[in-house]
Design a protein around this motif. Structure first.
Motif, PDB file in Angstrom:
ATOM      1  N   LEU A  88      -3.126   7.896   1.386  1.00  0.00           N
ATOM      2  CA  LEU A  88      -2.495   7.334   2.468  1.00  0.00           C
ATOM      3  C   LEU A  88      -3.668   6.784   3.361  1.00  0.00           C
ATOM      4  CD1 LEU A  88       0.211  10.070   3.050  1.00  0.00           C
ATOM      5  CD2 LEU A  88       0.536   7.646   2.119  1.00  0.00           C
ATOM      6  N   LEU A  89      -4.904   7.477   3.442  1.00  0.00           N
ATOM      7  CA  LEU A  89      -5.857   6.921   4.332  1.00  0.00           C
ATOM      8  C   LEU A  89      -6.400   5.429   3.862  1.00  0.00           C
ATOM      9  CD1 LEU A  89      -7.778   6.984   6.623  1.00  0.00           C
ATOM     10  CD2 LEU A  89      -9.228   8.577   5.171  1.00  0.00           C
ATOM     11  N   VAL A  90      -6.359   5.165   2.658  1.00  0.00           N
ATOM     12  CA  VAL A  90      -6.772   3.940   2.203  1.00  0.00           C
ATOM     13  C   VAL A  90      -5.593   2.848   2.596  1.00  0.00           C
ATOM     14  CG1 VAL A  90      -7.247   2.631   0.270  1.00  0.00           C
ATOM     15  CG2 VAL A  90      -7.797   5.125   0.217  1.00  0.00           C
ATOM     16  N   GLY A 128       0.964  -0.988  -0.026  1.00  0.00           N
ATOM     17  CA  GLY A 128      -0.006  -0.074  -0.092  1.00  0.00           C
ATOM     18  C   GLY A 128       1.017   1.204  -0.113  1.00  0.00           C
ATOM     19  N   GLY A 129       1.882   1.205   0.558  1.00  0.00           N
ATOM     20  CA  GLY A 129       2.797   2.340   0.661  1.00  0.00           C
ATOM     21  C   GLY A 129       3.523   2.731  -0.565  1.00  0.00           C
ATOM     22  N   ALA A 130       3.924   1.420  -1.141  1.00  0.00           N
ATOM     23  CA  ALA A 130       4.366   1.639  -2.747  1.00  0.00           C
ATOM     24  C   ALA A 130       3.466   2.335  -3.555  1.00  0.00           C
ATOM     25  CB  ALA A 130       5.037   0.130  -3.038  1.00  0.00           C
ATOM     26  N   LEU A 131       2.092   1.918  -3.656  1.00  0.00           N
ATOM     27  CA  LEU A 131       1.105   2.442  -4.270  1.00  0.00           C
ATOM     28  C   LEU A 131       1.218   3.985  -3.999  1.00  0.00           C
ATOM     29  CD1 LEU A 131      -1.714  -0.121  -4.312  1.00  0.00           C
ATOM     30  CD2 LEU A 131       0.081   0.363  -6.001  1.00  0.00           C
ATOM     31  N   SER A 132       1.345   4.398  -3.044  1.00  0.00           N
ATOM     32  CA  SER A 132       1.115   5.968  -2.418  1.00  0.00           C
ATOM     33  C   SER A 132       2.447   6.621  -3.170  1.00  0.00           C
ATOM     34  CB  SER A 132       1.028   6.124  -1.062  1.00  0.00           C
ATOM     35  OG  SER A 132       2.301   5.880  -0.495  1.00  0.00           O
ATOM     36  N   ILE A 172      -7.270  -1.120  -7.359  1.00  0.00           N
ATOM     37  CA  ILE A 172      -8.429  -0.697  -7.866  1.00  0.00           C
ATOM     38  C   ILE A 172      -9.035  -0.022  -6.661  1.00  0.00           C
ATOM     39  CG2 ILE A 172     -10.600  -1.117  -8.662  1.00  0.00           C
ATOM     40  CD1 ILE A 172      -9.673  -3.254 -10.592  1.00  0.00           C
ATOM     41  N   VAL A 173      -8.959  -0.545  -5.633  1.00  0.00           N
ATOM     42  CA  VAL A 173      -9.486   0.001  -4.262  1.00  0.00           C
ATOM     43  C   VAL A 173      -8.600   1.207  -4.111  1.00  0.00           C
ATOM     44  CG1 VAL A 173      -9.442  -0.182  -1.663  1.00  0.00           C
ATOM     45  CG2 VAL A 173     -10.435  -1.945  -3.115  1.00  0.00           C
ATOM     46  N   VAL A 174      -7.454   1.312  -4.058  1.00  0.00           N
ATOM     47  CA  VAL A 174      -6.712   2.460  -3.965  1.00  0.00           C
ATOM     48  C   VAL A 174      -7.033   3.720  -5.014  1.00  0.00           C
ATOM     49  CG1 VAL A 174      -4.229   3.384  -4.027  1.00  0.00           C
ATOM     50  CG2 VAL A 174      -4.827   1.299  -2.848  1.00  0.00           C
ATOM     51  N   ALA A 175      -7.142   3.142  -6.138  1.00  0.00           N
ATOM     52  CA  ALA A 175      -7.506   4.121  -7.322  1.00  0.00           C
ATOM     53  C   ALA A 175      -8.951   4.796  -6.978  1.00  0.00           C
ATOM     54  CB  ALA A 175      -7.425   3.575  -8.532  1.00  0.00           C
ATOM     55  N   LEU A 176      -9.995   3.935  -6.481  1.00  0.00           N
ATOM     56  CA  LEU A 176     -11.325   4.275  -6.400  1.00  0.00           C
ATOM     57  C   LEU A 176     -11.336   5.299  -5.240  1.00  0.00           C
ATOM     58  CD1 LEU A 176     -13.424   1.331  -7.237  1.00  0.00           C
ATOM     59  CD2 LEU A 176     -13.554   3.504  -8.404  1.00  0.00           C
TER      60      LEU A 176
END
Length: 265
Positions: free
Chosen positions: A193-195, A38-42, A181-185
């Motif tokens: 960061l909240l996601v 998740g951190g990497a996606l941010s 997709i969850v992060v993008a949506l």
């Protein structure tokens, strides 16, 4: 007062939609030790936002494209011998962040509100955002329910799952795409960061209290809902920033879970 209550209701609905899906997904993130994912996606968000401005599309679409592309790349590189997942995430995250900063520096006519994309503003969501969030999260939840058994088998023992007929590679890819997709949506609503926090913290808080995988997924969703409600209430009562208040509430639940665990030990 009426207007204030209305946007609080919208924020509550949007936050609950994210929490209901992030909880069960976060359980798999914790089991698979993919918290860094998740951190990497941010880190890749800035590249997606910058590319969105460059090609003239909504930055949210740019972020969606980049995080999905990263999930596909990670899925492919996981098969390369000698490269661990945390190493791959570190290389891709920082590489994407560097390229994003370079692209953003070339956009003289555009000022990117990076803080807004990373932390979001849940109190500013409109009814259309609520509708999109609930629609998207409902679709993701339906896919997760269908994927639950093979994903659980692949998480517990990949080799045994292969013997039982589970296509582990395709299952892992589907899981990464769901996370992306969850992060993008949810980015437009609550910030990336909240996601990420909603994926990791509620699931970690209830891990010691769960007896079955299904119970952990349900309890994680419940912990996420409590975090959203308490966080928004704290924000309203004490004039605190809403997003950080939700994350702080989830962190308090995590500490409470640790105390319960130490008491039972």
């Amino acid at each position: 007062m009426i207007e204030l209550d209305t946007f609080l209701v919208r924020a509550l609905l949007a936050g609950c939609a994210v929490a209901l899906v992030a909880g069960p997904l976060g359980a798999f993130v914790v089991w698979r030790r993919m918290a860094y994912f998740g951190g990497a996606l941010s880190h890749t968000a800035l590249l997606g936002v910058a590319l969105g401005f460059v090609v003239g599309v909504d930055p949210v679409l740019g972020v969606g494209f980049v995080v999905v592309a990263m999930a596909l790349i990670l899925s492919g590189l996981q098969r390369v011998r000698g490269l661990s997942l945390d190493t791959l995430l570190g290389v891709l995250a920082h590489g994407a962040l560097a390229v994003g900063l370079i692209v953003a520096s070339t956009l003289d006519s555009v000022r990117i509100d990076l803080m807004g994309y990373l932390f979001g503003d849940i109190l500013a969501v409109g009814w259309s955002d609520v509708a999109w969030t609930w629609g998207g999260m409902a679709l993701i939840f339906a896919v997760l329910v269908r994927l639950w058994r093979p994903l659980l088998s692949a998480t517990v023992h990949a080799d045994l799952a292969e013997v039982e007929g589970v296509n582990v590679r395709r299952t892992d890819l589907a899981f990464m795409l769901l996370l992306a997709i969850v992060v993008a949506l949810a980015m437009q609503v609550v910030g990336i960061l909240l996601v990420t926090s909603m994926l990791i913290i509620p699931a970690s808080a209830v891990r010691s209290l769960s007896r079955t995988p299904e119970a952990m997924g349900a309890l994680a969703a419940g912990a996420g809902l409590i975090s959203v409600v308490v966080g928004l209430w704290s924000s309203y009562q004490y004039d605190l920033p809403a997003g950080p208040s939700i994350v702080a509430s989830a962190s308090a639940l995590f500490v409470l879970g640790l105390l319960v665990r130490s008491k039972d030990a």
